[in-house]
Design a protein around this motif. Structure first.
Motif, PDB file in Angstrom:
ATOM      1  N   ASP A  26      56.367 -16.202  15.151  1.00 23.15           N
ATOM      2  CA  ASP A  26      57.707 -16.809  15.066  1.00 23.15           C
ATOM      3  C   ASP A  26      58.278 -16.613  13.660  1.00 23.15           C
ATOM      4  OD1 ASP A  26      59.973 -18.390  15.233  1.00 23.15           O
ATOM      5  OD2 ASP A  26      58.904 -20.294  15.495  1.00 23.15           O
ATOM      6  N   ILE A  27      57.453 -16.874  12.664  1.00 24.69           N
ATOM      7  CA  ILE A  27      57.923 -16.795  11.278  1.00 24.69           C
ATOM      8  C   ILE A  27      58.386 -15.362  10.951  1.00 24.69           C
ATOM      9  CG2 ILE A  27      57.223 -17.062   8.842  1.00 24.69           C
ATOM     10  CD1 ILE A  27      55.196 -19.260   9.958  1.00 24.69           C
ATOM     11  N   TYR A  28      57.555 -14.352  11.316  1.00 26.53           N
ATOM     12  CA  TYR A  28      57.958 -12.962  11.040  1.00 26.53           C
ATOM     13  C   TYR A  28      59.231 -12.599  11.810  1.00 26.53           C
ATOM     14  CZ  TYR A  28      53.111 -12.410   9.508  1.00 26.53           C
ATOM     15  OH  TYR A  28      51.905 -12.562   8.899  1.00 26.53           O
ATOM     16  N   SER A  29      59.233 -12.930  13.097  1.00 24.52           N
ATOM     17  CA  SER A  29      60.355 -12.522  13.950  1.00 24.52           C
ATOM     18  C   SER A  29      61.653 -13.177  13.514  1.00 24.52           C
ATOM     19  CB  SER A  29      60.090 -12.914  15.403  1.00 24.52           C
ATOM     20  OG  SER A  29      58.866 -12.407  15.814  1.00 24.52           O
ATOM     21  N   SER A  30      61.552 -14.349  12.927  1.00 17.11           N
ATOM     22  CA  SER A  30      62.749 -15.099  12.555  1.00 17.11           C
ATOM     23  C   SER A  30      63.345 -14.633  11.230  1.00 17.11           C
ATOM     24  CB  SER A  30      62.435 -16.593  12.483  1.00 17.11           C
ATOM     25  OG  SER A  30      61.977 -17.029  13.752  1.00 17.11           O
ATOM     26  N   SER A  31      62.746 -13.597  10.629  1.00 17.31           N
ATOM     27  CA  SER A  31      63.344 -13.086   9.393  1.00 17.31           C
ATOM     28  C   SER A  31      64.380 -12.010   9.755  1.00 17.31           C
ATOM     29  CB  SER A  31      62.265 -12.505   8.475  1.00 17.31           C
ATOM     30  OG  SER A  31      61.749 -11.333   9.050  1.00 17.31           O
ATOM     31  N   THR A  54      72.358 -16.192  11.679  1.00 18.54           N
ATOM     32  CA  THR A  54      73.653 -16.086  12.369  1.00 18.54           C
ATOM     33  C   THR A  54      73.470 -15.524  13.778  1.00 18.54           C
ATOM     34  OG1 THR A  54      73.978 -14.052  11.138  1.00 18.54           O
ATOM     35  CG2 THR A  54      75.171 -15.991  10.365  1.00 18.54           C
ATOM     36  N   THR A  55      72.563 -14.556  13.901  1.00 20.82           N
ATOM     37  CA  THR A  55      72.226 -14.077  15.249  1.00 20.82           C
ATOM     38  C   THR A  55      70.724 -14.218  15.429  1.00 20.82           C
ATOM     39  OG1 THR A  55      73.998 -12.470  15.063  1.00 20.82           O
ATOM     40  CG2 THR A  55      72.459 -12.182  16.899  1.00 20.82           C
ATOM     41  N   ASP A  56      70.340 -15.004  16.430  1.00 18.56           N
ATOM     42  CA  ASP A  56      68.925 -15.294  16.651  1.00 18.56           C
ATOM     43  C   ASP A  56      68.481 -14.594  17.933  1.00 18.56           C
ATOM     44  OD1 ASP A  56      66.430 -16.319  16.624  1.00 18.56           O
ATOM     45  OD2 ASP A  56      67.008 -18.428  16.717  1.00 18.56           O
ATOM     46  N   ARG A  57      67.631 -13.596  17.797  1.00 16.24           N
ATOM     47  CA  ARG A  57      67.157 -12.858  18.980  1.00 16.24           C
ATOM     48  C   ARG A  57      65.741 -13.280  19.368  1.00 16.24           C
ATOM     49  NH1 ARG A  57      69.685  -9.371  15.438  1.00 16.24           N
ATOM     50  NH2 ARG A  57      71.703  -8.629  16.178  1.00 16.24           N
ATOM     51  N   VAL A  58      65.292 -14.399  18.784  1.00 17.11           N
ATOM     52  CA  VAL A  58      63.932 -14.872  19.045  1.00 17.11           C
ATOM     53  C   VAL A  58      63.981 -16.050  20.015  1.00 17.11           C
ATOM     54  CG1 VAL A  58      61.817 -15.737  17.966  1.00 17.11           C
ATOM     55  CG2 VAL A  58      63.319 -14.182  16.702  1.00 17.11           C
ATOM     56  N   VAL A  59      63.146 -15.999  21.054  1.00 15.02           N
ATOM     57  CA  VAL A  59      63.054 -17.122  21.983  1.00 15.02           C
ATOM     58  C   VAL A  59      61.682 -17.759  21.761  1.00 15.02           C
ATOM     59  CG1 VAL A  59      63.393 -17.894  24.339  1.00 15.02           C
ATOM     60  CG2 VAL A  59      64.393 -15.721  23.604  1.00 15.02           C
ATOM     61  N   ARG A  60      61.704 -19.037  21.422  1.00 14.09           N
ATOM     62  CA  ARG A  60      60.471 -19.719  21.013  1.00 14.09           C
ATOM     63  C   ARG A  60      59.931 -20.585  22.146  1.00 14.09           C
ATOM     64  NH1 ARG A  60      64.405 -19.164  17.495  1.00 14.09           N
ATOM     65  NH2 ARG A  60      63.922 -18.030  15.585  1.00 14.09           N
ATOM     66  N   TYR A  61      58.665 -20.352  22.502  1.00 16.03           N
ATOM     67  CA  TYR A  61      58.031 -21.082  23.607  1.00 16.03           C
ATOM     68  C   TYR A  61      56.917 -21.975  23.073  1.00 16.03           C
ATOM     69  CZ  TYR A  61      60.624 -17.773  26.415  1.00 16.03           C
ATOM     70  OH  TYR A  61      61.638 -17.033  26.975  1.00 16.03           O
ATOM     71  N   LYS A  62      56.551 -22.973  23.898  1.00 14.07           N
ATOM     72  CA  LYS A  62      55.511 -23.915  23.467  1.00 14.07           C
ATOM     73  C   LYS A  62      54.145 -23.265  23.358  1.00 14.07           C
ATOM     74  CE  LYS A  62      57.133 -28.482  24.135  1.00 14.07           C
ATOM     75  NZ  LYS A  62      57.374 -29.534  25.092  1.00 14.07           N
ATOM     76  N   PHE A 110      63.956 -10.088  13.646  1.00 12.72           N
ATOM     77  CA  PHE A 110      64.932  -9.763  14.698  1.00 12.72           C
ATOM     78  C   PHE A 110      66.191 -10.599  14.600  1.00 12.72           C
ATOM     79  CE2 PHE A 110      60.770  -8.521  16.016  1.00 12.72           C
ATOM     80  CZ  PHE A 110      60.964  -7.256  16.523  1.00 12.72           C
ATOM     81  N   CYS A 111      66.425 -11.168  13.412  1.00 14.19           N
ATOM     82  CA  CYS A 111      67.583 -12.047  13.277  1.00 14.19           C
ATOM     83  C   CYS A 111      68.542 -11.487  12.235  1.00 14.19           C
ATOM     84  CB  CYS A 111      67.130 -13.437  12.844  1.00 14.19           C
ATOM     85  SG  CYS A 111      66.088 -14.229  14.083  1.00 14.19           S
ATOM     86  N   ASP A 112      69.800 -11.870  12.351  1.00 14.03           N
ATOM     87  CA  ASP A 112      70.728 -11.621  11.257  1.00 14.03           C
ATOM     88  C   ASP A 112      70.705 -12.904  10.430  1.00 14.03           C
ATOM     89  OD1 ASP A 112      71.213  -9.257  12.504  1.00 14.03           O
ATOM     90  OD2 ASP A 112      73.049  -9.934  13.505  1.00 14.03           O
ATOM     91  N   VAL A 113      70.322 -12.754   9.184  1.00 10.78           N
ATOM     92  CA  VAL A 113      70.131 -13.941   8.348  1.00 10.78           C
ATOM     93  C   VAL A 113      71.020 -13.840   7.114  1.00 10.78           C
ATOM     94  CG1 VAL A 113      68.404 -15.365   7.153  1.00 10.78           C
ATOM     95  CG2 VAL A 113      67.706 -13.992   9.100  1.00 10.78           C
TER      96      VAL A 113
END
Ligand code: GLN
Length: 277
Positions: free
Chosen positions: A160-165, A182-190, A172-175
């Motif tokens: 999650d941490i890597y993908s959210s950069s 600003t654009t989050d392409r990460v879907v976080r599951y339990k 995979f995000c525009d940060v």
């Protein structure tokens, strides 16, 4: 009246006695381990039992310390907070040592390594990193091939941490500069299993997760596979987290881990769950 007074005194004495031991509601002889038992082969549930590499290593540590092991199965993201609060003595969950986590907790010596890998569906158009990113001449990612890509991860994990950069950081995000996504392409599951289920049902295009659970999920599900390729850049160390002030337990655990490494117990446990390729 006398009876009542002596009863009150007796109860007060009992309470004082209990609280005299470390913390009020914790048995000193119990080693409470927080984990997320959905991370095979490190920790998972079989029948009504917790099993896996971490579970067996923790049991071996508890045996060495002459303590009884108690396992609390919680969300991965609440392990560190619970350890900091003193709810659990230690967190053991295939947990990667990161600089950020080290701000809140201490980590034992490491006992295993993990690598982040990518799982895709069979027949996916993603066959290598080149299908995911556009690279510049230096080999750094500069853009996504598909701006609508969705990536499944287990919440709060290193995946999650890597993908959210942002994309330049292999995420995979525009940060924005201040860290706002600003654009989050990460879907976080339990759980990782939930992320894999989402992949199978096309809710995400790929899942990023540690290699050993990835292998377990691929073995347990038809129609998905691990993307081959060089991912040595994503090698991580697993360790046990312990509250900063509890250096006594940290020392004891490190000593136990050392002995278990030296006498071959850890290798034996690992090879029971991970077959050599
Ligand atoms: N190793 C990863 C991390 O520490 C994932 C751990 C897990 O999901 N149990 O974030």
């Amino acid at each position: 009246m006398k009876k009542i007074i002596s009863l009150i005194i007796a109860s007060l004495m009992l309470i004082t006695l209990c609280c005299g031991f470390a913390s009020c509601n914790k048995d000193d002889n119990v080693l409470v381990m927080a984990t997320n038992a959905a991370f095979p082969p490190y920790e998972y549930v079989e029948g009504d039992k917790f099993v896996g590499i971490d579970v067996e290593i923790a049991q071996a540590i508890a045996d060495k310390l002459g303590m009884e092991l108690q396992i609390e199965d919680v969300e991965f993201g609440s392990i560190i907070g619970g350890v900091v609060e003193g709810k659990y003595d230690m967190g053991m969950a295939g947990m990667t040592v990161t600089e950020e986590r080290k701000q809140s907790v201490n980590f034992s010596n490491t006992y295993a390594t993990g690598i982040q890998v990518i799982i895709v569906k069979d027949g996916s158009s993603i066959t290598s990193l080149d299908d995911i990113f556009e690279f510049n001449a230096d080999g750094d990612p500069v853009a996504l091939k598909d701006a609508n890509i969705k990536v499944g991860v287990q919440q709060d994990t290193t995946g999650d941490i890597y993908s959210s950069s942002d994309i330049s950081g292999w995420g995979f995000c525009d940060v924005e500069e201040d860290g706002t996504i600003t654009t989050d392409r990460v879907v976080r599951y339990k759980t990782g299993a939930d992320a894999v289920e989402a992949l199978k049902t096309d809710k995400v295009n790929m899942v990023i997760i540690d290699n050993e659970p990835a292998k377990s999920f691929v073995a347990a599900n038809d129609g998905i596979h691990i993307l081959e390729g060089d991912n040595e850049y994503a090698v991580e160390d697993y360790a046990i987290c312990i509250a900063k002030e509890n250096t006594e337990l940290l020392d004891k655990i490190n000593k136990a881990l050392d002995e278990l490494k030296k006498d071959g117990t850890i290798d034996k446990i690992v090879s029971k769950y991970i077959k050599a390729n």
